[in-house]
Design a protein around this motif. Structure first.
Motif, mmCIF file in Angstrom:
data_model
loop_
_atom_site.group_PDB
_atom_site.id
_atom_site.type_symbol
_atom_site.label_atom_id
_atom_site.label_comp_id
_atom_site.label_asym_id
_atom_site.label_seq_id
_atom_site.Cartn_x
_atom_site.Cartn_y
_atom_site.Cartn_z
ATOM 1 N N ARG A 67 0.801 -1.136 -0.164
ATOM 2 C CA ARG A 67 -0.039 -0.025 -0.045
ATOM 3 C C ARG A 67 0.725 1.295 0.210
ATOM 4 N NH1 ARG A 67 -5.575 1.662 2.414
ATOM 5 N NH2 ARG A 67 -5.329 3.774 2.151
ATOM 6 N N ASP A 68 1.836 1.421 0.746
ATOM 7 C CA ASP A 68 2.741 2.613 0.908
ATOM 8 C C ASP A 68 3.286 2.889 -0.301
ATOM 9 O OD1 ASP A 68 2.006 2.737 3.469
ATOM 10 O OD2 ASP A 68 3.662 1.844 4.464
ATOM 11 N N VAL A 69 3.940 1.942 -0.773
ATOM 12 C CA VAL A 69 4.548 1.922 -2.290
ATOM 13 C C VAL A 69 3.608 2.423 -3.531
ATOM 14 C CG1 VAL A 69 5.811 0.886 -4.383
ATOM 15 C CG2 VAL A 69 6.378 0.529 -1.887
ATOM 16 N N TYR A 70 2.357 2.148 -3.231
ATOM 17 C CA TYR A 70 1.379 2.228 -4.236
ATOM 18 C C TYR A 70 0.967 3.571 -4.283
ATOM 19 C CZ TYR A 70 -1.919 1.032 -7.983
ATOM 20 O OH TYR A 70 -2.526 0.892 -9.221
ATOM 21 N N GLU A 71 0.602 3.879 -2.999
ATOM 22 C CA GLU A 71 -0.020 5.308 -2.807
ATOM 23 C C GLU A 71 0.965 6.466 -3.088
ATOM 24 O OE1 GLU A 71 -3.259 7.261 0.183
ATOM 25 O OE2 GLU A 71 -2.179 5.470 1.070
ATOM 26 N N ARG A 72 2.057 6.269 -2.719
ATOM 27 C CA ARG A 72 2.996 7.149 -3.118
ATOM 28 C C ARG A 72 3.375 7.450 -4.411
ATOM 29 N NH1 ARG A 72 6.819 5.383 -0.231
ATOM 30 N NH2 ARG A 72 7.969 3.930 -1.865
ATOM 31 N N ALA A 73 3.377 6.420 -5.300
ATOM 32 C CA ALA A 73 3.114 6.577 -6.654
ATOM 33 C C ALA A 73 1.951 7.275 -7.199
ATOM 34 C CB ALA A 73 3.370 5.182 -7.609
#
Length: 218
Positions: free
Chosen positions: A54-60
């Motif tokens: 989630r953290d990686v995807y939301e940052r993108a």
């Protein structure tokens, strides 16, 4: 009326940043477009199921300039559900136009994979598929993976013909026996494939069947 499973490889220079993320980050694995609404040349509303951190995807998502609004909801394990309003690029619009110029009906999900590849199942005629292929922008590679009769189970679960053949071979060699008698090597030998290729077909087929069952699609 037939069911066509088509794989489209989108050139890197026109891939959406969120699609490229599957190649760019090991914590992002795949995304599936479940619902969509093209509300005009300047807006699309989309719902995705995503397998990613989630953290990686939301940052993108926050860093992608074309995304105007989004909401991200946790699902099972690393599964996420995304509602997003995006501004389509010229290539996006050309892709939409290629499909809307025919009577083809897309059967969700449209699956986005590594290497700029997406797979889509469509209901229609061979002439409609030819029209789409001819209308796609230059640089788009298209591969027809399967052609089957239209039916509720085949249309909803969406296994390719090769995946069905691999599952059938696995059953023949005892791969699904309890205790297990066959191996992936046996499946590969049965089909004349490399072991890695047979294993890849099995994993994809099993993942599709598992998600279909959990979602109540059969």
């Amino acid at each position: 009326m037939r069911s066509f499973t088509v794989a489209i490889r989108i050139p890197e220079w026109v891939q959406h940043p969120m699609h490229r993320l599957i190649d760019d980050h090991e914590a992002v694995h795949r995304s599936e477009l479940l619902e969509w609404n093209v509300t005009g040349e300047q807006r699309t509303a989309l719902v995705f199921r995503v397998l990613a951190d989630r953290d990686v995807y939301e940052r993108a998502l926050r860093e992608t300039a074309s995304i105007r609004e989004y909401e991200l909801v946790d699902g099972r394990a690393d599964e996420l559900y995304l509602y997003v309003r995006d501004t389509p690029t010229e290539s996006d619009r050309e892709l939409y136009d290629a499909f809307t110029a025919t009577n083809l009906v897309a059967v969700p999900p449209i699956t986005f994979l590594s290497g700029g590849r997406l797979t889509i199942q469509m209901l229609g005629t061979a002439a409609d598929v030819d029209t789409v292929v001819n209308a796609l922008p230059g640089g788009f590679d298209v591969e027809l993976e399967a052609v089957t009769a239209m039916g509720p189970t085949g249309g909803r679960v969406g296994l390719t013909e090769r995946q069905r053949e691999t599952l059938a071979a696995a059953e023949r060699v005892g791969y699904y026996d309890i205790p297990r008698e066959g191996t992936v090597n046996d499946v590969a030998d049965e089909l004349g494939l490399a072991t890695s290729t047979a294993g890849d077909h099995l994993r994809k087929a099993e993942a599709t069947l598992a998600r279909s069952y959990l979602d109540g699609r059969f």
